[in-house]
Design a protein around this motif. Structure first.
Motif, PDB file in Angstrom:
ATOM      1  N   ARG A 136       8.583   4.606   7.081  1.00 39.58           N
ATOM      2  CA  ARG A 136       8.400   5.304   5.919  1.00 39.58           C
ATOM      3  C   ARG A 136       8.896   6.424   5.932  1.00 39.58           C
ATOM      4  O   ARG A 136       8.477   7.323   6.881  1.00 39.58           O
ATOM      5  CB  ARG A 136       7.025   4.777   5.461  1.00 39.58           C
ATOM      6  CG  ARG A 136       6.688   3.334   5.286  1.00 39.58           C
ATOM      7  CD  ARG A 136       5.328   3.484   4.587  1.00 39.58           C
ATOM      8  NE  ARG A 136       5.263   3.269   3.102  1.00 39.58           N
ATOM      9  CZ  ARG A 136       4.619   2.816   2.386  1.00 39.58           C
ATOM     10  NH1 ARG A 136       3.568   2.365   2.789  1.00 39.58           N
ATOM     11  NH2 ARG A 136       4.701   2.737   0.798  1.00 39.58           N
ATOM     12  N   HIS A 137       9.387   7.064   4.792  1.00 41.60           N
ATOM     13  CA  HIS A 137       9.781   8.393   5.005  1.00 41.60           C
ATOM     14  C   HIS A 137      10.036   8.850   3.407  1.00 41.60           C
ATOM     15  O   HIS A 137       9.975   7.841   2.600  1.00 41.60           O
ATOM     16  CB  HIS A 137      10.980   8.827   5.714  1.00 41.60           C
ATOM     17  CG  HIS A 137      12.342   7.919   5.318  1.00 41.60           C
ATOM     18  ND1 HIS A 137      12.546   6.641   5.757  1.00 41.60           N
ATOM     19  CD2 HIS A 137      13.260   8.216   4.380  1.00 41.60           C
ATOM     20  CE1 HIS A 137      13.608   6.247   5.278  1.00 41.60           C
ATOM     21  NE2 HIS A 137      14.332   7.175   4.454  1.00 41.60           N
ATOM     22  N   THR A 138      10.437   9.914   3.086  1.00 47.33           N
ATOM     23  CA  THR A 138      10.638  10.423   1.837  1.00 47.33           C
ATOM     24  C   THR A 138      12.113  10.636   1.529  1.00 47.33           C
ATOM     25  O   THR A 138      12.481  11.459   2.153  1.00 47.33           O
ATOM     26  CB  THR A 138       9.681  11.511   1.469  1.00 47.33           C
ATOM     27  OG1 THR A 138       8.466  11.190   1.627  1.00 47.33           O
ATOM     28  CG2 THR A 138      10.016  12.128   0.072  1.00 47.33           C
ATOM     29  N   ASP A 139      12.725  10.120   0.380  1.00 47.32           N
ATOM     30  CA  ASP A 139      14.120  10.356   0.101  1.00 47.32           C
ATOM     31  C   ASP A 139      14.190  11.082  -1.183  1.00 47.32           C
ATOM     32  O   ASP A 139      13.290  10.882  -2.122  1.00 47.32           O
ATOM     33  CB  ASP A 139      14.793   9.043  -0.269  1.00 47.32           C
ATOM     34  CG  ASP A 139      15.148   8.078   0.788  1.00 47.32           C
ATOM     35  OD1 ASP A 139      15.271   8.810   2.100  1.00 47.32           O
ATOM     36  OD2 ASP A 139      15.599   7.000   0.758  1.00 47.32           O
ATOM     37  N   VAL A 140      14.818  12.440  -0.725  1.00 43.60           N
ATOM     38  CA  VAL A 140      14.955  13.325  -2.235  1.00 43.60           C
ATOM     39  C   VAL A 140      16.214  12.824  -2.488  1.00 43.60           C
ATOM     40  O   VAL A 140      17.448  13.066  -1.711  1.00 43.60           O
ATOM     41  CB  VAL A 140      14.906  14.723  -1.697  1.00 43.60           C
ATOM     42  CG1 VAL A 140      15.435  15.646  -2.924  1.00 43.60           C
ATOM     43  CG2 VAL A 140      13.590  14.944  -1.038  1.00 43.60           C
ATOM     44  N   SER A 141      16.355  12.247  -3.492  1.00 44.86           N
ATOM     45  CA  SER A 141      17.577  11.374  -4.057  1.00 44.86           C
ATOM     46  C   SER A 141      18.245  12.229  -5.267  1.00 44.86           C
ATOM     47  O   SER A 141      17.729  12.372  -6.445  1.00 44.86           O
ATOM     48  CB  SER A 141      17.454  10.109  -4.553  1.00 44.86           C
ATOM     49  OG  SER A 141      16.934   9.496  -3.359  1.00 44.86           O
ATOM     50  N   LEU A 142      19.603  12.888  -5.073  1.00 44.82           N
ATOM     51  CA  LEU A 142      20.530  13.132  -5.987  1.00 44.82           C
ATOM     52  C   LEU A 142      21.174  11.866  -6.570  1.00 44.82           C
ATOM     53  O   LEU A 142      21.901  11.288  -5.822  1.00 44.82           O
ATOM     54  CB  LEU A 142      21.366  14.261  -5.468  1.00 44.82           C
ATOM     55  CG  LEU A 142      20.896  15.491  -5.054  1.00 44.82           C
ATOM     56  CD1 LEU A 142      21.777  16.301  -4.341  1.00 44.82           C
ATOM     57  CD2 LEU A 142      20.157  16.383  -6.147  1.00 44.82           C
ATOM     58  N   TRP A 143      21.146  11.455  -8.020  1.00 47.57           N
ATOM     59  CA  TRP A 143      21.732  10.505  -8.479  1.00 47.57           C
ATOM     60  C   TRP A 143      23.055  10.897  -9.313  1.00 47.57           C
ATOM     61  O   TRP A 143      22.805  11.679 -10.376  1.00 47.57           O
ATOM     62  CB  TRP A 143      20.953   9.840  -9.428  1.00 47.57           C
ATOM     63  CG  TRP A 143      19.699   9.271  -9.025  1.00 47.57           C
ATOM     64  CD1 TRP A 143      18.780   9.798  -8.141  1.00 47.57           C
ATOM     65  CD2 TRP A 143      19.257   7.834  -9.214  1.00 47.57           C
ATOM     66  NE1 TRP A 143      17.728   8.882  -7.866  1.00 47.57           N
ATOM     67  CE2 TRP A 143      18.068   7.773  -8.338  1.00 47.57           C
ATOM     68  CE3 TRP A 143      19.658   6.742  -9.841  1.00 47.57           C
ATOM     69  CZ2 TRP A 143      17.077   6.634  -8.481  1.00 47.57           C
ATOM     70  CZ3 TRP A 143      18.889   5.425  -9.723  1.00 47.57           C
ATOM     71  CH2 TRP A 143      17.703   5.585  -9.254  1.00 47.57           C
ATOM     72  N   TYR A 144      24.421  10.498  -8.993  1.00 47.52           N
ATOM     73  CA  TYR A 144      25.497  10.610  -9.425  1.00 47.52           C
ATOM     74  C   TYR A 144      25.937   9.563 -10.197  1.00 47.52           C
ATOM     75  O   TYR A 144      25.312   8.357 -10.182  1.00 47.52           O
ATOM     76  CB  TYR A 144      26.321  11.191  -8.411  1.00 47.52           C
ATOM     77  CG  TYR A 144      26.190  12.271  -7.936  1.00 47.52           C
ATOM     78  CD1 TYR A 144      26.936  13.366  -8.046  1.00 47.52           C
ATOM     79  CD2 TYR A 144      25.353  12.241  -6.817  1.00 47.52           C
ATOM     80  CE1 TYR A 144      26.826  14.578  -7.300  1.00 47.52           C
ATOM     81  CE2 TYR A 144      25.351  13.547  -6.125  1.00 47.52           C
ATOM     82  CZ  TYR A 144      25.898  14.676  -6.493  1.00 47.52           C
ATOM     83  OH  TYR A 144      25.754  16.070  -5.694  1.00 47.52           O
TER      84      TYR A 144
END
Length: 196
Positions: A136-144
């Motif tokens: 488990r980890h944290t995704d910092v997601s930029l959505w294009y």
């Protein structure tokens, strides 16, 4: 100091500028944008260096392929996540997040990345999400958002995905949230508002 190290402050500044260009959809996105800008500015590690979770928080570029004529989104059945979600991948240390989109679109779908007419090469949405399962980890997601045509996307990375499918936003919003990326309903609502 290595060349890569000299470029790091410029990459961080660019990321902060990308974040500032995202119009928040809701209070959660507004808080995620502020928190992510602080995380980037603080000098924390930003890029995954070892699978699946080192560092425990890192950058991801998602891209939602959108057929602007039929107004349908392309989703992939991700093997490891066990969810329907957009394509995407981890941002490499020397990559701009848009370059990640270009690379991953070619690798995962076998087509070039074509920016949408309304978002261009800039992120449309931002999420900060804890992943499920082992590592488990944290995704910092930029959505294009990309333009796509179902007639052109006929193959996909079968090692990573079980299937792909096109879905209308209204139909997607009617699907159970637990079968989808946890932020996909929010993204879809923002997309519909932008298209209105």
């Amino acid at each position: 100091m290595r060349e890569l190290d000299r470029a790091e402050p410029l990459r961080r500044l660019h990321l902060v500028e990308l974040l500032a260009g995202i119009e928040p959809w809701d209070a959660a996105e507004r808080a995620d944008i502020v928190g992510t800008a602080e995380w980037v500015a603080d000098g924390a590690p930003l890029y995954r260096v070892r699978k699946p979770d080192v560092p425990a928080k890192h950058l991801v570029s998602y891209f939602v392929v959108f057929d602007e004529g039929r107004r349908e989104l392309l989703l992939v059945a991700h093997r490891k996540a066990g969810l329907w979600l957009p394509s995407g991948g981890h941002v490499e240390p020397d990559e701009d997040p848009w370059e990640t989109v270009v690379r991953e679109c070619r690798e995962e779908l076998g087509v070039p990345a074509v920016p949408s007419t309304f978002a261009g090469e800039r992120p449309f949405f931002l999420t900060v999400t804890e992943t499920r399962g082992a590592g488990r980890h944290t995704d910092v997601s930029l959505w294009y958002v990309l333009r796509g045509d179902p007639a052109e996307i006929v193959a996909y990375d079968e090692e990573e995905f079980d299937a792909i499918r096109w879905v209308a936003p209204a139909d997607l919003l009617a699907e159970p949230a637990e079968t989808l990326d946890p932020q996909l309903h929010r993204f879809t609502r923002k997309l519909l508002a932008a298209l209105a």
